[in-house]
Design an enzyme around this catalytic site. Sequence first.
Site, PDB file in Angstrom:
ATOM      1  N   GLY A 109       0.654 -10.901  17.904  1.00 25.75           N
ATOM      2  CA  GLY A 109       1.299 -10.528  16.477  1.00 25.75           C
ATOM      3  C   GLY A 109       0.263 -10.011  15.688  1.00 25.75           C
ATOM      4  O   GLY A 109       0.614  -9.527  14.312  1.00 25.75           O
TER       5      GLY A 109
ATOM      6  N   GLY B 249      -6.574  -6.565   2.308  1.00 26.87           N
ATOM      7  CA  GLY B 249      -5.985  -7.896   2.518  1.00 26.87           C
ATOM      8  C   GLY B 249      -6.673  -8.892   1.492  1.00 26.87           C
ATOM      9  O   GLY B 249      -6.729  -8.464   0.048  1.00 26.87           O
TER      10      GLY B 249
ATOM     11  N   VAL C 125      -5.080  -3.081  -0.466  1.00 25.34           N
ATOM     12  CA  VAL C 125      -6.187  -2.646   0.519  1.00 25.34           C
ATOM     13  C   VAL C 125      -7.168  -3.904   0.863  1.00 25.34           C
ATOM     14  O   VAL C 125      -7.514  -4.475  -0.205  1.00 25.34           O
ATOM     15  CB  VAL C 125      -6.978  -1.443  -0.522  1.00 25.34           C
ATOM     16  CG1 VAL C 125      -8.289  -1.006   0.642  1.00 25.34           C
ATOM     17  CG2 VAL C 125      -6.183  -0.353  -0.944  1.00 25.34           C
TER      18      VAL C 125
ATOM     19  N   ILE D  50      -9.961  -9.048   0.950  1.00 24.54           N
ATOM     20  CA  ILE D  50     -11.203  -8.878   0.298  1.00 24.54           C
ATOM     21  C   ILE D  50     -11.143  -8.370  -1.290  1.00 24.54           C
ATOM     22  O   ILE D  50     -10.188  -7.396  -1.302  1.00 24.54           O
ATOM     23  CB  ILE D  50     -11.943  -7.656   1.043  1.00 24.54           C
ATOM     24  CG1 ILE D  50     -11.729  -7.999   2.459  1.00 24.54           C
ATOM     25  CG2 ILE D  50     -13.238  -7.306   0.609  1.00 24.54           C
ATOM     26  CD1 ILE D  50     -12.109  -7.028   3.587  1.00 24.54           C
TER      27      ILE D  50
ATOM     28  N   LYS E  55      -4.475   3.566   2.555  1.00 21.54           N
ATOM     29  CA  LYS E  55      -5.549   2.571   1.963  1.00 21.54           C
ATOM     30  C   LYS E  55      -6.601   3.390   1.306  1.00 21.54           C
ATOM     31  O   LYS E  55      -7.142   3.142   0.265  1.00 21.54           O
ATOM     32  CB  LYS E  55      -6.089   1.684   2.785  1.00 21.54           C
ATOM     33  CG  LYS E  55      -4.766   0.671   2.972  1.00 21.54           C
ATOM     34  CD  LYS E  55      -5.238  -0.390   4.373  1.00 21.54           C
ATOM     35  CE  LYS E  55      -4.094  -1.723   4.560  1.00 21.54           C
ATOM     36  NZ  LYS E  55      -4.564  -2.248   5.528  1.00 21.54           N
TER      37      LYS E  55
ATOM     38  N   GLY F 239      -3.401 -10.996   7.390  1.00 19.03           N
ATOM     39  CA  GLY F 239      -2.941 -12.412   7.324  1.00 19.03           C
ATOM     40  C   GLY F 239      -2.395 -12.726   6.391  1.00 19.03           C
ATOM     41  O   GLY F 239      -2.685 -12.314   5.226  1.00 19.03           O
TER      42      GLY F 239
ATOM     43  N   LYS G 273       0.824  -1.410   0.017  1.00 19.57           N
ATOM     44  CA  LYS G 273      -0.059   0.056   0.032  1.00 19.57           C
ATOM     45  C   LYS G 273       0.938   1.188  -0.154  1.00 19.57           C
ATOM     46  O   LYS G 273       0.592   2.407  -0.535  1.00 19.57           O
ATOM     47  CB  LYS G 273      -1.175   0.325   1.287  1.00 19.57           C
ATOM     48  CG  LYS G 273      -0.273  -0.041   2.609  1.00 19.57           C
ATOM     49  CD  LYS G 273      -1.006  -0.399   3.776  1.00 19.57           C
ATOM     50  CE  LYS G 273      -0.033  -0.418   4.806  1.00 19.57           C
ATOM     51  NZ  LYS G 273       0.650  -1.823   4.908  1.00 19.57           N
TER      52      LYS G 273
END
Lengths: 400, 400
Positions: free
Chosen positions: A182, A129, A127, A131, A200, A297, A100
Site C-alpha cells: 500500500g 506529511g 509537504v 513533519i 513539493k 501515512g 500539494k
Amino acid sequence: MIKIAVLGYGTIGSGVVEVLETNREHITQTAGQEIEVKYVLDLRDFPGDPIQEKIVHDYEIIKNDPEIQIVVEAMGGVEPAYTFVKGALLEGKHVATSNKALVAKHGAELLEIAKEREINFLFEASVGGGIPIIRPLVTSLTADIVEEITGILNGTTNYMLTKMSTEGSDYNEVLKDAQAKGYAEADPTADVEGYDACRKIAILTSLVCGKTVDFEEIHTEGISKITPEDIAYAKAMGRSIKLLATSRGDGNGYYAMVAPFMLGEDHPLNNVNGVFNAIFVHGNMLGDAMFYGSGAGKLPTASAVAADIVDIAKHLKRNIMITYSAEKMNLLDYKQAEYAYFVRTTDSEEQVKAVFDNPALIKIKEVTGETAFVTAKMKEETYLEKAKQLSGIKQMIRVD
Amino acid sequence: MIKIAVLGYGTIGSGVVEVLETNREHITQTAGQEIEVKYVLDLRDFPGDPIQEKIVHDYEIIKNDPEIQIVVEAMGGVEPAYTFVKGALLEGKHVATSNKALVAKHGAELLEIAKEREINFLFEASVGGGIPIIRPLVTSLTADIVEEITGILNGTTNYMLTKMSTEGSDYNEVLKDAQAKGYAEADPTADVEGYDACRKIAILTSLVCGKTVDFEEIHTEGISKITPEDIAYAKAMGRSIKLLATSRGDGNGYYAMVAPFMLGEDHPLNNVNGVFNAIFVHGNMLGDAMFYGSGAGKLPTASAVAADIVDIAKHLKRNIMITYSAEKMNLLDYKQAEYAYFVRTTDSEEQVKAVFDNPALIKIKEVTGETAFVTAKMKEETYLEKAKQLSGIKQMIRVD
C-alpha cells in the site's frame, strides 16, 4: 466551539476526524476551544460508521452554512478541490489542506484571497506529511537567507530505494512489494517519476523566495532507471542513492531539480530510510539543519492538518502566514548548477580519460564489461558537452 | 523602524549584531520594518569596533529609553540577567533571550509578565542553538500528545563522545582537545556533568506539559565516567554512546533524566555526531520526528535570536506564545522508568546469571578480566535491587 467541515473521507480526511477525536481534550486546550466536525463531504456513504450522520454529498450545504468557520480539504487533486477551497475562502471560511497539487498550482492566489479577507489558508501537511516544515520555514527561519533546501519528499520512492539497497532487489520487484504494502499506487507514475516530489519542492522554493515557482519548470527525473548495479556501485563508494528534490541559491536565484543523487555518509539525508521523509536546509547564518519524520501515512499527515486547524482556531480574525506572491520566480537553468557525476559507460578507460580529466574510476566485482567513474565537479552543461564524446553511456547519477 | 538593545557583547550578543547586519535587507523584509541596534550593554569597551559608539555601561539608560521596544539578553547566567529582563518586561519592552539558565529558573514568571502586558518573551535559542524547536513545539505539534522528547542538547559532550568513538582516545584527552578548540570551557563541569542539558530538557518538558519542571529534580549524570572500553563494547554491539536528555510520558506524567545511553543504529539520534544537536519527538499521532542542526556556535545561535526578534517585530502589540504556567509539574520517579542496562562487573558469569535472567553476555577482545552483559528491560528500581547482589559493578549504561 468551532465547527468545521472535512472535504473527503479518504485516508487523510478520516485521519483528521480520528486525530480530533483521539486528542479531543488536548486539542481543546491548545486551540482554546472545542473543535467539532459538523459535516464530512464525500460521494460515498459510510453506513455503520459514526461519521455517517455527518456525511453530506452536496458542497453547497457546507459553503452556505455560516456556522462553518474552517474547511478542511482532504480530497487531493486540483479539481474540484480548487473550486471548493476558493469558494470557502470567498465566503470568509478558513481552509486547511494537505493537497500539494492544489497548493503548487493555485497557492499564491488562495493565499492572496485569505490575506484580503483576514482569514487563513494553511497547508503544513502538503509537504513532508507530519513533519513541521512549512511553519518553521515561515516563522522560524526568518533571519536567514536560505541557500539550499533539499528534501527526501516522497516516501514511496525512498522505501523502494532503501529496499533495493538492503535486499539487492531490482526496481520492478520493489515496486510490486511497495504496491502490495500500500505504499505505492496501482499507477505509481506520480511517485516513481518524481512528479509528487516536484510539486513539493516547488512549494518549498516558493516559500523560500517569496514568489511562485512554476513546478512545470523544474527538471524532474524519477527512480525507474536505477538498477541493482547502480546500488552496488554506490555501496562500494560508501554512498546511498536517494531521490532528492533540491533548490540551491547562488545569490541570483535558485536552481531546482528532482533527481536521484548519490549521497556520502556525512550527508544528513544519507540515513533517512524507508518511508521516512526529511528536509535539509542550509541558512547563511544557521548553517545546516534538518527536519525528519513521517512524510506520509494517515495519522502523521492528519496530525499536521489538525495542527493547522488549531493554529486557525487561535487566529480566527487574523491572517498569520506571510508567504509568497503570485509574481513568478524564474528559476536558473539547472544545467548551470555544479555537481560531480557518477557515470557508467561501455566506452573504455582510455576513451573516458581522453574526455574527462582525472576521472575517479570505480571497479566492483559484481559488474564487468563497462567503465564506471566519478567526474570532477563541473556544470551540468559542461558534463553534457563532454559526455557527447562518449558513445556508450548507460547511466549518470549526480553526486552530492 | 524598531530600535533594540543588546545586553552583552560576547559570543551570542556580537553574533546577533552580525546577523542583523549581514542579512539587513532580508530581515527588514521578513520583519516588515528595519531593526536597528541602538545600544549594546557591556562592561567592556570595544575601541575600533563600529559597535563602540553604541556601547553603554549602565542598564538604566536602556530601561528608561522609550524608543527601545525590544531587549535582547545575551549575557548568560541568572543574575543580573533576571533583574534586567524582568525590568525590561515591566517597562513594556519585549525580550528575546538565549539564556537557558534564566529560562529554566524564571521562565514561567517572565512569560506571565509578558502575557499580562500583551508583549513577548521569546527564547528559541535557549535550547538547541540554531535548531527551531521551541516554536515548532508550541505552534506545530499542537494536535499531538508528546509522549517522548529526547535530545542531544549539548554540543561539547557530543563532540567529545564522537571523538572518543572515532579515535579511541580517553575522556581526559578529548576534554583537552575540546578545550583547545574552544568547544569546552576551562571549567567544563556544566557541560560534562550534564547540568547544561538538564536545564534544556527542563525547558522542553515544561513546554510539552504546560507546567514548570524544576530542573533540580531531574536525575542528571554526565559523561566523565565513560571510558574507551565502554566505547569499544558499544561498537561491538553496533551502538553509539550519546548523552541524552530525555522526558517520557506514560499518561500519568513524565520521567525525565540526563544520562549517557547506548543507542542502536536505527535510533534517529544515533547518527548525530560532533558538535551537532538534535531533538527527537514522539507524538501519539505524528509518530517519530527529529529536528537537527547546530546546537551552539555564534551565528547559528544568533540566527535563532534574530528570528525571535523578527517574530516580535510582527507581533508588537500581541502576546503570541502560549507556553507554560508557574504551576509545578511533579516528575515521576525516574527509577520507575524501564530500560535495558549494559553492565560491566568483575563478578563472574555464573554470579551474573544467578542474579539476572538471561543476561546477553558481550565479549570483546580489547577487554578481559570482567563480565559484560545487557539485561532484559526492567524498571531501574528493579535493576538497582538486583545489582546490589553483585559486588564488582564498575559501569552501568542504559540501553535505548
